[in-house]
Design a protein around this motif. Structure first.
Motif, PDB file in Angstrom:
ATOM      1  N   VAL A   1       0.826  -1.203   0.000  1.00 23.80           N
ATOM      2  CA  VAL A   1       0.000   0.000   0.000  1.00 23.80           C
ATOM      3  C   VAL A   1       0.864   1.258   0.000  1.00 23.80           C
ATOM      4  N   SER A   2       2.005   1.208   0.693  1.00 24.79           N
ATOM      5  CA  SER A   2       2.849   2.400   0.800  1.00 24.79           C
ATOM      6  C   SER A   2       3.406   2.833  -0.549  1.00 24.79           C
ATOM      7  N   THR A   3       3.510   1.921  -1.505  1.00 27.70           N
ATOM      8  CA  THR A   3       4.039   2.282  -2.819  1.00 27.70           C
ATOM      9  C   THR A   3       3.026   3.047  -3.655  1.00 27.70           C
ATOM     10  N   MET A   4       1.759   3.067  -3.236  1.00 26.38           N
ATOM     11  CA  MET A   4       0.707   3.653  -4.056  1.00 26.38           C
ATOM     12  C   MET A   4       0.551   5.153  -3.858  1.00 26.38           C
ATOM     13  N   GLY A   5       0.969   5.684  -2.718  1.00 26.84           N
ATOM     14  CA  GLY A   5       0.820   7.114  -2.492  1.00 26.84           C
ATOM     15  C   GLY A   5      -0.612   7.539  -2.267  1.00 26.84           C
ATOM     16  N   ILE A   6      -1.393   6.710  -1.567  1.00 22.57           N
ATOM     17  CA  ILE A   6      -2.798   7.022  -1.300  1.00 22.57           C
ATOM     18  C   ILE A   6      -2.889   7.860  -0.036  1.00 22.57           C
ATOM     19  N   SER A   7      -3.515   9.027  -0.130  1.00 20.30           N
ATOM     20  CA  SER A   7      -3.708   9.893   1.028  1.00 20.30           C
ATOM     21  C   SER A   7      -5.201  10.118   1.250  1.00 20.30           C
ATOM     22  N   THR A   8      -5.624   9.957   2.487  1.00 21.24           N
ATOM     23  CA  THR A   8      -7.014  10.175   2.900  1.00 21.24           C
ATOM     24  C   THR A   8      -7.984   9.345   2.056  1.00 21.24           C
ATOM     25  N   PRO A   9      -7.937   8.024   2.183  1.00 21.50           N
ATOM     26  CA  PRO A   9      -8.868   7.187   1.416  1.00 21.50           C
ATOM     27  C   PRO A   9     -10.304   7.376   1.899  1.00 21.50           C
ATOM     28  N   THR A  10     -11.179   7.791   1.007  1.00 21.29           N
ATOM     29  CA  THR A  10     -12.560   8.090   1.364  1.00 21.29           C
ATOM     30  C   THR A  10     -13.534   6.994   0.948  1.00 21.29           C
ATOM     31  N   ALA A  11     -13.133   6.122   0.049  1.00 22.26           N
ATOM     32  CA  ALA A  11     -14.034   5.064  -0.405  1.00 22.26           C
ATOM     33  C   ALA A  11     -13.212   3.904  -0.934  1.00 22.26           C
ATOM     34  N   ILE A  12     -13.768   2.719  -0.782  1.00 23.51           N
ATOM     35  CA  ILE A  12     -13.114   1.511  -1.280  1.00 23.51           C
ATOM     36  C   ILE A  12     -14.175   0.604  -1.878  1.00 23.51           C
ATOM     37  N   GLU A  13     -13.848  -0.011  -3.012  1.00 23.14           N
ATOM     38  CA  GLU A  13     -14.773  -0.927  -3.668  1.00 23.14           C
ATOM     39  C   GLU A  13     -14.029  -2.195  -4.068  1.00 23.14           C
ATOM     40  N   VAL A  14     -14.769  -3.292  -4.172  1.00 22.58           N
ATOM     41  CA  VAL A  14     -14.220  -4.579  -4.577  1.00 22.58           C
ATOM     42  C   VAL A  14     -15.056  -5.119  -5.722  1.00 22.58           C
ATOM     43  N   VAL A  15     -14.394  -5.689  -6.730  1.00 22.72           N
ATOM     44  CA  VAL A  15     -15.116  -6.271  -7.851  1.00 22.72           C
ATOM     45  C   VAL A  15     -14.381  -7.520  -8.312  1.00 22.72           C
ATOM     46  N   GLU A  16     -15.154  -8.535  -8.702  1.00 21.73           N
ATOM     47  CA  GLU A  16     -14.590  -9.749  -9.279  1.00 21.73           C
ATOM     48  C   GLU A  16     -14.769  -9.691 -10.790  1.00 21.73           C
ATOM     49  N   ALA A  17     -13.659  -9.805 -11.511  1.00 20.19           N
ATOM     50  CA  ALA A  17     -13.706  -9.742 -12.971  1.00 20.19           C
ATOM     51  C   ALA A  17     -12.421 -10.319 -13.541  1.00 20.19           C
ATOM     52  N   TYR A  18     -12.513 -10.827 -14.754  1.00 22.29           N
ATOM     53  CA  TYR A  18     -11.354 -11.365 -15.469  1.00 22.29           C
ATOM     54  C   TYR A  18     -10.660 -12.463 -14.673  1.00 22.29           C
ATOM     55  N   GLY A  19     -11.425 -13.231 -13.892  1.00 18.41           N
ATOM     56  CA  GLY A  19     -10.869 -14.360 -13.173  1.00 18.41           C
ATOM     57  C   GLY A  19     -10.150 -14.020 -11.895  1.00 18.41           C
ATOM     58  N   GLN A  20     -10.282 -12.779 -11.395  1.00 11.73           N
ATOM     59  CA  GLN A  20      -9.646 -12.424 -10.132  1.00 11.73           C
ATOM     60  C   GLN A  20     -10.400 -11.298  -9.448  1.00 11.73           C
ATOM     61  N   SER A  21      -9.954 -10.959  -8.245  1.00  9.39           N
ATOM     62  CA  SER A  21     -10.609  -9.908  -7.464  1.00  9.39           C
ATOM     63  C   SER A  21      -9.749  -8.656  -7.466  1.00  9.39           C
ATOM     64  N   TRP A  22     -10.430  -7.504  -7.505  1.00  4.34           N
ATOM     65  CA  TRP A  22      -9.750  -6.217  -7.577  1.00  4.34           C
ATOM     66  C   TRP A  22     -10.252  -5.316  -6.454  1.00  4.34           C
ATOM     67  N   VAL A  23      -9.336  -4.540  -5.890  1.00  4.70           N
ATOM     68  CA  VAL A  23      -9.667  -3.541  -4.877  1.00  4.70           C
ATOM     69  C   VAL A  23      -9.374  -2.171  -5.476  1.00  4.70           C
ATOM     70  N   ILE A  24     -10.360  -1.282  -5.433  1.00  2.00           N
ATOM     71  CA  ILE A  24     -10.211   0.054  -6.006  1.00  2.00           C
ATOM     72  C   ILE A  24     -10.446   1.071  -4.901  1.00  2.00           C
ATOM     73  N   VAL A  25      -9.513   2.015  -4.761  1.00  2.38           N
ATOM     74  CA  VAL A  25      -9.520   2.954  -3.640  1.00  2.38           C
ATOM     75  C   VAL A  25      -9.544   4.381  -4.159  1.00  2.38           C
ATOM     76  N   ALA A  26     -10.402   5.213  -3.549  1.00  2.00           N
ATOM     77  CA  ALA A  26     -10.438   6.644  -3.827  1.00  2.00           C
ATOM     78  C   ALA A  26      -9.641   7.373  -2.749  1.00  2.00           C
ATOM     79  N   GLY A  27      -8.656   8.164  -3.160  1.00  2.00           N
ATOM     80  CA  GLY A  27      -7.837   8.927  -2.225  1.00  2.00           C
ATOM     81  C   GLY A  27      -8.133  10.407  -2.348  1.00  2.00           C
ATOM     82  N   SER A  28      -8.817  10.981  -1.355  1.00  3.85           N
ATOM     83  CA  SER A  28      -9.197  12.391  -1.432  1.00  3.85           C
ATOM     84  C   SER A  28      -7.979  13.296  -1.333  1.00  3.85           C
ATOM     85  N   GLY A  29      -7.093  13.019  -0.373  1.00  3.28           N
ATOM     86  CA  GLY A  29      -5.921  13.864  -0.191  1.00  3.28           C
ATOM     87  C   GLY A  29      -4.934  13.785  -1.328  1.00  3.28           C
ATOM     88  N   SER A  30      -4.890  12.654  -2.027  1.00  2.11           N
ATOM     89  CA  SER A  30      -3.966  12.469  -3.151  1.00  2.11           C
ATOM     90  C   SER A  30      -4.640  12.675  -4.501  1.00  2.11           C
TER      91      SER A  30
END
Length: 682
Positions: free
Chosen positions: A211-240
């Motif tokens: 997570v530290s490599t992503m540079g996410i600041s102040t995460p305000t929302a997180i979503e998960v979706v299954e697609a293309y044979g795997q699971s994905w986590v998508i994060v909204a960073g308000s501060g970044s």
């Protein structure tokens, strides 16, 4: 693509202004949206229909004990046989919520028995484990995240409590494994909790390095979706001002895939919310915040965000400072439902899905349909043909030819690939997306050369051949207009870019095992390069434990493997004694311990010119004292079964490229690891 439809409202300021949360729930094939306001407010229920605005079906005003204590969060859950819209109630002892009826309307206000952490809930998620339902709650008063078993009568029994805070929470499934993913804005933390298959208890997993490599600041929302044979986590960073994509593995590891920043072309600055949906194999993401509008993306099979469109607020649309977002698939359209921090009511945008096509990937000829397809090339050479429709064609690491056909097509390039050719670029209609190129922000950074049939575009020693649909020369303005559209993509793996080396760290001298499924001691911060026969090179950078993911398709791939690892001067392994040993070898003497083994001679030839001589001794001495040398110390990896018997002081010949077979993305083999410049007994 994003089309404004309408703004709807109940007509009551208490229900229309200050909407803090919205959520979707389906009953009997109908989709309902529920909106929640805080103290002195209430809840509203809207039914969504194709080709029309949301229809109000019910409202309830908060009253009684919760009037002053209610928060602005509402989450649909199922407790036993009863559906509820669960609320956040300060000072409540149990979980409080409105019953949801099968026609979408509200029933009575209910409260469960006393919860260990109380009813002041900042986030929640429901999941099933082995046929048993569990509810995970973030308790704001105790800074704990609790797992509760849902009993048949709708009561809750605590299973476990772990330390943690969360503003957003989602459940995720990877194969047979279950996880809970949380985000907390106050400390910019993204956390993953493993859910026990036996009793639903939670245990925290360490993903801090990823997570530290992503540079996410102040995460305000997180979503998960299954697609293309795997699971994905998508994060909204308000501060970044960012959106981030990570793959979720079956062991709970998060793998960074993409990180994009808002620009003048997009509308998710200070992003407050995002919503994700999968429709017929295609993933769509919408995000918005203080930018007075929303932006729409799609997700590629390798976890990259492709920008599709943005909608800027108008005097009619009510999108000033977006607060909440939901995506709903209704008939042949994608409905975007948004609320605002400053405008009352509920805004509806739409995206037509009537022409949605297929998602295909592969090698050789890959042919789409007459609809809007997404075609991806992989690690082998491919020829993608979109046909009619507004297609997205994604280059692979092998040699790729992209033919969009009719329609407004998006050609997505991949850095580090073999030559890529766009065969029919239509100026003013098609788009060339080069977001995968390191630090590329403007067309002015490109070397653009018009050709008789189009143009050659060069960046960082790579060339994209673009042939125009008319077979005539192209100008930079015809290809890129006034500049790149969409967000800025920030690299999450610098090891894939030429000229940049991975971080240095200690290794293991001698025999090592390499396994794509496990930790690999001695391979931390290395590059794994795999070149399949008839394809381009795929590069993966290992983490601090030596783990990596080649991200190649299932099936059998035969090719060559090479491992690249830099030397950590902090280890002090290369010293003046090594230089002395090499000097002895160079004049025909044995090292101080006896005859030199082939591995000693390989380590001695730091210049890799095929012979051990005085220049090697000088270069090793320079490495030992920290001086810059054209021949720095580094690790080489050989096949553990390689025949080294022919190596002599004057003939140091060996091969660092190993023949391997990758099966369904996995392989394992034994290797010999040698640090050039470190002369020791083998």
């Amino acid at each position: 693509m994003l089309q404004f439809e309408t703004v709807v409202a109940t007509g009551s300021p208490a229900l229309d202004s200050g909407i803090g949360d919205t959520a979707l729930k389906t009953f009997n094939g109908d989709t309902y949206l529920y909106s929640v306001t805080g103290p002195f407010g209430g809840v509203a229920a809207w039914r969504l229909t194709e080709g029309a605005g949301p229809k109000l079906v019910d409202t309830v005003y908060h009253s009684g004990p919760i009037l002053y204590q209610v928060g602005r969060t509402g989450v649909p859950i199922t407790l036993g046989a009863e559906d509820q819209l669960a609320l956040d109630i300060n000072n409540a002892t149990g979980l409080v919520g409105y019953t949801l009826n099968a026609d979408g309307t509200f029933g009575d206000l209910q409260e469960t028995g006393t919860l260990v952490g109380g009813g002041d809930i900042s986030a929640m998620a429901q999941l099933d484990v082995g046929g048993q339902s569990y509810l995970t709650l973030a308790h704001e008063d105790t800074d704990q995240i609790g797992s509760y078993e849902i009993n048949p009568d709708g009561t809750l029994s605590v299973v476990s409590l772990v330390s943690g805070q969360a503003d957003s929470m989602r459940a995720a499934t990877v194969g047979s494994e279950q996880f809970v993913i949380t985000a907390n804005a106050a400390n910019s933390e993204i956390a993953v909790f493993d859910v026990s298959a036996s009793d639903g208890s939670l245990s925290a997993l360490d993903n801090s390095a990823a997570v530290s490599t992503m540079g996410i600041s102040t995460p305000t929302a997180i979503e998960v979706v299954e697609a293309y044979g795997q699971s994905w986590v998508i994060v909204a960073g308000s501060g970044s001002n960012s959106l981030s994509v990570m793959g979720l593995r079956s062991d709970g590891r998060l793998i960074p895939k993409d990180h994009v920043l808002d620009t003048l072309n997009t509308r998710f600055e200070s992003v407050q919310d995002l919503s994700v949906i999968e429709v017929n194999g295609r993933v769509f993401i919408v995000a918005g915040g203080s930018d007075d509008g929303v932006s729409l993306f799609t997700l590629t099979p390798n976890g990259k965000l492709v920008y599709l469109d943005s909608f800027a607020d108008t005097l009619d649309s009510g999108l000033g400072n977006v607060q909440t977002l939901n995506l709903a698939h209704i008939g042949d359209e994608l409905q975007v439902l948004a609320t605002s921090q400053q405008d009352p009511g509920l805004t509806q945008l739409s995206v037509s899905l009537a022409n949605l096509g297929v998602v295909l990937d592969g090698s050789g000829p890959v042919t789409g349909t007459a609809h809007d397809d997404m075609l991806s090339a992989g690690v082998l050479d491919a020829q993608l043909s979109g046909g009619d429709g507004d297609d997205i064609l994604i280059a692979g690491s092998g040699e790729t030819t992209l033919t969009g056909g009719a329609g407004a097509d998006i050609f997505v390039m991949q850095y580090g690939s073999d030559p890529t050719t766009v065969a029919d670029f239509e100026a003013g209609t098609d788009r060339l997306d080069m977001f995968d190129y390191l630090l590329l922000r403007t067309p002015d950074q490109l070397t653009f050369t018009a050709t008789s049939q189009g143009a050659d575009i060069q960046y960082l020693n790579e060339v994209v051949h673009v042939i125009s649909s008319t077979g005539t020369p192209l100008t930079k303005e015809e290809v890129f207009g006034s500049g790149f559209g969409g967000p800025d993509h920030i690299p999450v793996d610098f090891g894939t870019f030429g000229g940049l080396e991975p971080s240095s760290s200690d290794g293991i001298q001698g025999r090592v095992s390499i396994d794509s499924e496990t930790n690999n001691p001695g391979l931390a911060d290395a590059e794994i390069k795999f070149t399949p026969t008839g394809g381009g090179t795929v590069t993966a950078t290992t983490d601090e434990t030596g783990r990596f993911d080649l991200n190649v398709p299932n099936g059998t791939l035969v090719g060559e493997l090479e491992v690249v690892k830099t030397y950590s001067t902090a280890s002090g392994r290369v010293n003046a004694l090594d230089a002395l040993q090499v000097l002895r070898i160079s004049v025909g003497l044995d090292p101080t311990w006896g005859p030199a083994a082939p591995e000693n001679l390989i380590a001695a030839d730091i210049t890799q010119d095929g012979a051990v001589n005085a220049l090697d001794a000088l270069s090793i001495l320079q490495a030992a004292v920290g001086q810059t040398s054209p021949y720095p110390a580094k690790w080489v990896f050989l096949d553990a079964e390689a025949d080294l018997s022919g190596i002599t002081r004057d003939a140091v010949n060996y091969d660092t490229q190993l023949d391997i077979t990758v099966q369904d993305g996995s392989f394992a083999m034994d290797m010999t690891s040698i640090l050039l410049g470190n002369i020791e007994s083998f």
